[in-house]
Write an enzyme that holds these catalytic residues in place. Structure first.
Site: not given
Length: 441
Positions: A328-330, A429
């Site tokens: 997720e993200c990072g 994502s």
């Protein structure tokens, strides 16, 4: 049940975080067992709560969480605690466009009284209009007390207090915090510097505790706390389906953005959890059937991550044995081919997704999201939906290969396009998942 309070404000930057931290620190030092909560999607403030003396801080979000989950998490705060301190988000009535997500919604659902922290710089009797307006704006919650922040003098406090007493006799005046140069929390592009990285953190917390003890009526403040009228114990499904039976979770200052309620839900569903630090050169356990790379600040540690052979080799080994890998993200950025930092330097990442990310031209992307799976996978079948949020400054470029993971819309249902990537059993994502979507909510 344990009595609780909500520390709120008319707007961001009014001082509610420092009041909350000082109160948690002071009460904990007195031997009180403090449970805490934070309204809205937030990873950083809860870590400060825990450092101040609260046990793990619980996120509460009326927009993103199903009512059953929200009530279950609220009820869990009663366990082994003497008082619950809940910090609001933004202004008391600020939330998602279209409604939901506001601190006021949590106050109305729980019945916890609200203490309003008002920044009174450059203000005198006008404070009464603010307090009166907030106290009367919604009849389903109670603004029980007010704290004046950044008062200039005793005379200033007297003017403020008299104005509020006349206008709002039912709102308790709990004190006025004087301006102090030693009460400043360092920040960076996603909010406060993480608690684990803040220099002199415990000195800051001790100073905040000393300030609230000196300037506020703590007995009157805690005496306003009330029991929640709506709580639920047990019965809530995991917020996010566990991606495997043994989940290895990355956890250090580069990967710190995971929600306790998500991890607890995985444990309650029977999944085993282990943790590892990519920055320490560690990788997932050889026994792991799934790997979770949560968000954080990989951009600040990109060179170290790129040079970490232990982390890279064990991640590739996990993929080789067909483990599920989710970022997720990072974590999503780390799964890509390369990450370009703000200085224009490209760092080689894991190369598990056809993705390049860059901070060279930062642009903030922020807001609630509804994310719907485009195909069957470890998180559910095609069409499964999630309530989520997005907050990042980097840009992404999809290279050849891979399929998109989600279709996404914002809080009012406006189509935001496609997000994320899937390649084999590796997927991720920029979206931070909070809870599964409930079509009947």
């Amino acid at each position: 049940m344990t009595p609780g309070l909500i520390i709120a404000a008319p707007s961001s930057g009014s001082g509610k975080t420092l009041v909350t931290l000082g109160l948690i620190r002071h009460l904990s030092a007195e031997g009180r067992r403090v449970a805490s909560a934070k309204v809205g999607p937030d990873y950083i403030d809860p870590a400060y709560h825990s450092a101040a003396g609260s046990r793990d801080c619980q996120t509460l979000d009326s927009w993103a969480m199903r009512p059953a989950l929200l009530d279950n998490l609220t009820g869990g705060l009663n366990d082994d605690s003497d008082i619950i301190i809940c910090e609001g988000v933004m202004g008391l009535f600020d939330g998602a466009v279209g409604g939901g997500g506001a601190t006021a919604d949590i106050a109305a659902r729980t019945g916890w009284p609200v203490v309003l922290v008002v920044d009174v710089r450059g203000m005198a009797a006008s404070v009464a209009a603010i307090v009166s307006g907030f106290a009367r704006h919604r009849s389903d919650l109670r603004v029980a007390g007010v704290i004046f922040n950044r008062i200039a003098s005793d005379r200033h406090f007297d003017l403020l207090a008299e104005a509020v007493r006349v206008s709002c006799p039912d709102v308790a005046i709990l004190g006025g915090l004087r301006r102090r140069e030693n009460l400043a929390v360092p920040s960076r592009h996603l909010g406060l510097v993480q608690a684990g990285e803040a220099r002199d953190l415990h000195r800051l917390l001790d100073d905040a505790a000393a300030a609230v003890a000196e300037d506020l009526d703590i007995a009157a403040l805690t005496g306003l706390a009330g029991e929640a009228g709506t709580t639920g114990i047990g019965g809530a499904d995991p917020a996010i389906p566990p991606p495997g039976q043994h989940i290895a979770v990355a956890r250090d200052t580069a990967f710190a953005f995971s929600y306790p309620h998500v991890l607890k839900g995985w444990r309650n569903a029977g999944a085993e959890m282990t943790f590892f630090s990519p920055l320490a050169g560690e990788g997932p356990s050889n026994a792991a059937t799934a790997v979770y790379l949560p968000g954080g600040y990989p951009e600040l540690h990109a060179g170290k991550l790129a040079a970490s052979r232990g982390f890279r080799d064990q991640m590739l080994a996990a993929v080789g044995r067909d483990a599920v890998v989710y970022g997720e993200c990072g974590g999503y950025m780390t799964l890509g081919n390369g990450l370009t930092d703000a200085g224009g330097v490209r760092h080689q990442m894991l190369g598990l997704l056809p993705l390049e990310t860059s901070f060279e031209a930062p642009r903030r992307r922020l807001g609630y999201r509804v994310a719907t799976l485009l195909a069957d996978g470890p998180l559910g079948g095609a069409g499964s939906g999630f309530r989520a949020h997005e907050f990042h400054y980097s840009a992404e470029e999809k290279t050849d290969g891979g399929n998109r993971l989600f279709s996404v819309c914002d809080a009012v249902g406006t189509d935001s396009g496609l997000s994320g990537l899937v390649q084999g059993r590796v997927f991720g994502s920029y979206i931070h998942l909070i809870d599964r979507e409930n079509p009947s909510r």
